[in-house]
Design a protein around this motif. Structure first.
Motif, PDB file in Angstrom:
ATOM      1  N   GLU A  28       1.054  -1.097  -0.195  1.00 45.28           N
ATOM      2  CA  GLU A  28      -0.211   0.033  -0.108  1.00 45.28           C
ATOM      3  C   GLU A  28       1.122   1.287   0.000  1.00 45.28           C
ATOM      4  O   GLU A  28       1.921   1.440   1.046  1.00 45.28           O
ATOM      5  N   TYR A  29       0.814   1.756  -0.949  1.00 47.08           N
ATOM      6  CA  TYR A  29       2.462   2.934  -1.401  1.00 47.08           C
ATOM      7  C   TYR A  29       0.743   4.317  -0.847  1.00 47.08           C
ATOM      8  O   TYR A  29       0.283   5.053  -1.810  1.00 47.08           O
ATOM      9  N   ALA A  48      -0.128   7.993  -9.760  1.00 43.75           N
ATOM     10  CA  ALA A  48      -1.347   7.308  -8.708  1.00 43.75           C
ATOM     11  C   ALA A  48      -3.048   7.308  -9.838  1.00 43.75           C
ATOM     12  O   ALA A  48      -4.062   6.791  -9.102  1.00 43.75           O
ATOM     13  N   ASN A  59      -2.156   3.843 -11.643  1.00 46.55           N
ATOM     14  CA  ASN A  59      -3.413   3.431 -10.070  1.00 46.55           C
ATOM     15  C   ASN A  59      -1.690   2.988  -8.928  1.00 46.55           C
ATOM     16  O   ASN A  59      -3.133   2.360  -8.038  1.00 46.55           O
ATOM     17  N   SER A  62      -1.456   4.230  -3.966  1.00 49.75           N
ATOM     18  CA  SER A  62      -3.043   3.929  -3.378  1.00 49.75           C
ATOM     19  C   SER A  62      -4.050   5.418  -2.833  1.00 49.75           C
ATOM     20  O   SER A  62      -4.922   5.367  -2.752  1.00 49.75           O
ATOM     21  N   TYR A  63      -2.797   6.500  -2.231  1.00 51.75           N
ATOM     22  CA  TYR A  63      -3.730   7.310  -1.571  1.00 51.75           C
ATOM     23  C   TYR A  63      -2.164   8.178  -1.567  1.00 51.75           C
ATOM     24  O   TYR A  63      -1.410   8.344  -1.607  1.00 51.75           O
TER      25      TYR A  63
END
Length: 246
Positions: A28-29, A48, A59, A62-63
């Motif tokens: 999770e990046y 992203a 993509n 993740s955030y």
């Protein structure tokens, strides 16, 4: 995994690629940007939201967020708040994961109870010097485990967020607390990161340095503190002699 950045257009894409290209897929990046105005945000958006040349890069983040903050540890605390995994790792916008198999190797060390800290080594760039070896409380009294070499259980950092009164060494302060609490620190003989020594973390922290002796005594005990004080005194005497030759 969290990257914090500010006006890092010259380096952040290499940092992102060093994460994207890992053979370990369960990542999770998160990228926390401090409101960059130099093109850094355009690069973050590319990874992203899509638009990369290679499909697997689209993509991948993740955030992300880009907004003013109160310093690097405020940005890291935002990353901690956003993270949802078991472990968290921080890498700066000018650092690189050492090679594409590092996270796969680290995953083989992390045990099932998810309550221990795991750490390895880094290579200082551009000088190529390793910052390496296993830590004890005696060694921790003299220097910190490199932040870009350490993997924390996420639930621990959600409980013990970085203290913003220490703008450069809040992670050192946090490690002293965790060691005092009896959290187990496990050494992995791996080069985790090519760490740039040209950034903020190479500067001093006046607030921490004022409290350092008291913190070491409080969190590590009298004997490690005594050794630290003797070594510090010797360093000061040697420095005084070399700066004032007869």
């Amino acid at each position: 995994m969290v990257t914090v950045s500010y006006n890092a257009v010259a380096t952040i894409e290499e940092t992102i690629l060093s994460v994207v290209d890992q053979t370990y897929n369960n990542i999770e990046y998160i990228v926390i940007d401090g409101g960059s105005i130099d093109g850094t945000v355009d690069i973050i958006k590319r990874y992203a939201e899509g638009g990369c040349e290679y499909g697997k890069h689209n993509n991948f983040i993740s955030y992300w967020v880009s907004e003013p903050d109160k310093g690097i540890y405020d940005a890291m605390n935002k990353g901690i708040a956003a993270a949802t995994g078991d472990y968290i790792y921080f890498i700066g916008g000018d650092d690189l994961v050492f090679d594409d198999k590092i996270f796969q190797k680290v995953s083989s060390y992390i045990n099932s109870n998810r309550s221990d800290v795991f750490y390895g080594d880094v290579v200082f760039q551009p000088i190529g010097k390793r910052y390496a070896g296993k830590f004890s409380k005696w060694k921790l009294a003299h220097k910190n485990i490199c932040h870009q070499a350490i993997f924390y259980p996420l639930y621990i950092l959600k409980k013990y967020l970085y203290d913003l009164k220490y703008p450069v060494y809040a992670d050192y302060y946090g490690n002293l607390i965790l060691w005092h609490l009896g959290i187990k620190f496990n050494y992995m003989p791996l080069n985790i990161c090519n760490f740039s020594i040209e950034g903020t973390s190479n500067n001093g922290d006046i607030a921490f340095n004022k409290m350092r002796s008291a913190l070491i005594k409080s969190y590590l005990g009298f004997l490690p503190w005594s050794c630290y004080r003797l070594k510090d005194l010797g360093h000061r005497l040697f420095k005084g002699r070399t700066s004032n030759p007869k």
